[in-house]
Design a protein around this motif. Structure first.
Motif, short mmCIF file in Angstrom:
data_model
loop_
_atom_site.label_atom_id
_atom_site.label_comp_id
_atom_site.label_asym_id
_atom_site.label_seq_id
_atom_site.Cartn_x
_atom_site.Cartn_y
_atom_site.Cartn_z
N THR A 3 0.83 -1.20 0.00
CA THR A 3 0.00 0.00 0.00
C THR A 3 0.87 1.25 0.00
OG1 THR A 3 -1.79 -1.15 1.13
CG2 THR A 3 -1.78 1.26 1.29
N LYS A 4 1.89 1.26 0.84
CA LYS A 4 2.79 2.41 0.89
C LYS A 4 3.54 2.58 -0.43
CE LYS A 4 3.42 2.70 5.83
NZ LYS A 4 4.34 3.12 6.86
N ALA A 5 3.97 1.49 -1.03
CA ALA A 5 4.67 1.55 -2.31
C ALA A 5 3.76 2.12 -3.39
CB ALA A 5 5.18 0.17 -2.70
N ARG A 6 2.50 1.68 -3.42
CA ARG A 6 1.54 2.19 -4.42
C ARG A 6 1.34 3.69 -4.27
NH1 ARG A 6 -1.11 -2.77 -3.66
NH2 ARG A 6 -2.39 -1.91 -1.98
N LYS A 7 1.27 4.18 -3.02
CA LYS A 7 1.08 5.61 -2.79
C LYS A 7 2.25 6.43 -3.34
CE LYS A 7 -1.88 5.37 1.28
NZ LYS A 7 -1.98 5.64 2.72
N CYS A 8 3.41 5.81 -3.40
CA CYS A 8 4.60 6.48 -3.94
C CYS A 8 4.79 6.17 -5.42
CB CYS A 8 5.84 6.04 -3.17
SG CYS A 8 5.81 6.47 -1.43
N ARG A 9 3.88 5.39 -5.98
CA ARG A 9 3.96 4.94 -7.37
C ARG A 9 5.28 4.21 -7.65
NH1 ARG A 9 0.60 9.21 -10.51
NH2 ARG A 9 -1.36 8.87 -9.48
N LEU A 10 5.66 3.37 -6.68
CA LEU A 10 6.85 2.54 -6.83
C LEU A 10 6.42 1.09 -6.72
CD1 LEU A 10 9.29 4.37 -4.36
CD2 LEU A 10 9.34 4.49 -6.86
N ASN A 11 7.20 0.20 -7.35
CA ASN A 11 6.92 -1.20 -7.10
C ASN A 11 7.47 -1.56 -5.72
OD1 ASN A 11 9.71 -2.07 -7.33
ND2 ASN A 11 9.48 -1.97 -9.55
N THR A 12 7.06 -2.68 -5.19
CA THR A 12 7.43 -3.06 -3.83
C THR A 12 8.94 -3.16 -3.67
OG1 THR A 12 5.35 -4.27 -3.66
CG2 THR A 12 7.01 -4.76 -2.02
N THR A 13 9.61 -3.74 -4.64
CA THR A 13 11.06 -3.89 -4.56
C THR A 13 11.76 -2.54 -4.47
OG1 THR A 13 10.98 -5.95 -5.81
CG2 THR A 13 13.10 -4.80 -5.76
N GLU A 14 11.38 -1.60 -5.33
CA GLU A 14 12.03 -0.28 -5.33
C GLU A 14 11.72 0.46 -4.03
OE1 GLU A 14 14.48 2.73 -6.37
OE2 GLU A 14 14.31 0.78 -7.33
N TYR A 15 10.50 0.33 -3.53
CA TYR A 15 10.13 0.97 -2.28
C TYR A 15 10.99 0.45 -1.12
CZ TYR A 15 7.46 2.53 1.75
OH TYR A 15 7.10 3.11 2.95
N ILE A 16 11.10 -0.86 -1.01
CA ILE A 16 11.89 -1.46 0.07
C ILE A 16 13.36 -1.09 -0.08
CG2 ILE A 16 12.72 -3.67 1.00
CD1 ILE A 16 9.89 -4.77 0.39
N LYS A 17 13.86 -1.10 -1.30
CA LYS A 17 15.27 -0.76 -1.52
C LYS A 17 15.55 0.68 -1.11
CE LYS A 17 16.81 -0.56 -5.75
NZ LYS A 17 17.34 -0.89 -7.09
N GLN A 18 14.68 1.60 -1.50
CA GLN A 18 14.89 3.00 -1.12
C GLN A 18 14.87 3.15 0.40
OE1 GLN A 18 12.67 6.09 -3.07
NE2 GLN A 18 13.04 5.24 -5.11
N ARG A 19 13.92 2.50 1.06
CA ARG A 19 13.84 2.58 2.52
C ARG A 19 15.09 2.00 3.17
NH1 ARG A 19 10.13 5.55 5.21
NH2 ARG A 19 11.20 4.43 6.83
#
Length: 91
Positions: A21-37
């Motif tokens: 859900t958080k990744a979608r709000k940032c318009r990122l896929n889950t992998t990219e979201y986790i990697k950035q975090r």
């Protein structure tokens, strides 16, 4: 340099949904979201279209600026807005 190393993380179904859900709000896929975090960035949610309209108007004002000082001030504001609302934050 190719990406050839994988990191697997086990999470609960509830945690997975929250991350997605958080990744979608940032318009990122889950992998990219986790990697950035994991790398210390805090991805931003996608701002409303109204912000982009305001940025466009500020850009138009900068093009019409009557003095170099005013142009510099407008450009500084544009950079600040971009940094605050659009670029991922470094935590």
């Amino acid at each position: 340099m190719g990406k050839d190393v994988r990191i697997a993380v086990r999470v609960t179904a509830k945690e997975k949904e929250k991350i997605q859900t958080k990744a979608r709000k940032c318009r990122l896929n889950t992998t990219e979201y986790i990697k950035q975090r994991a790398l210390g960035y805090e991805p931003r949610t996608v701002p409303p279209d109204a912000l982009f309209a305001c940025l466009e108007k500020l850009g138009e004002l900068a093009d019409k600026a009557s003095s170099p000082e005013l142009d510099e001030e407008i450009c500084a504001v544009l950079k600040q807005i971009t940094a605050e609302f659009l670029l991922p934050g470094k935590g």
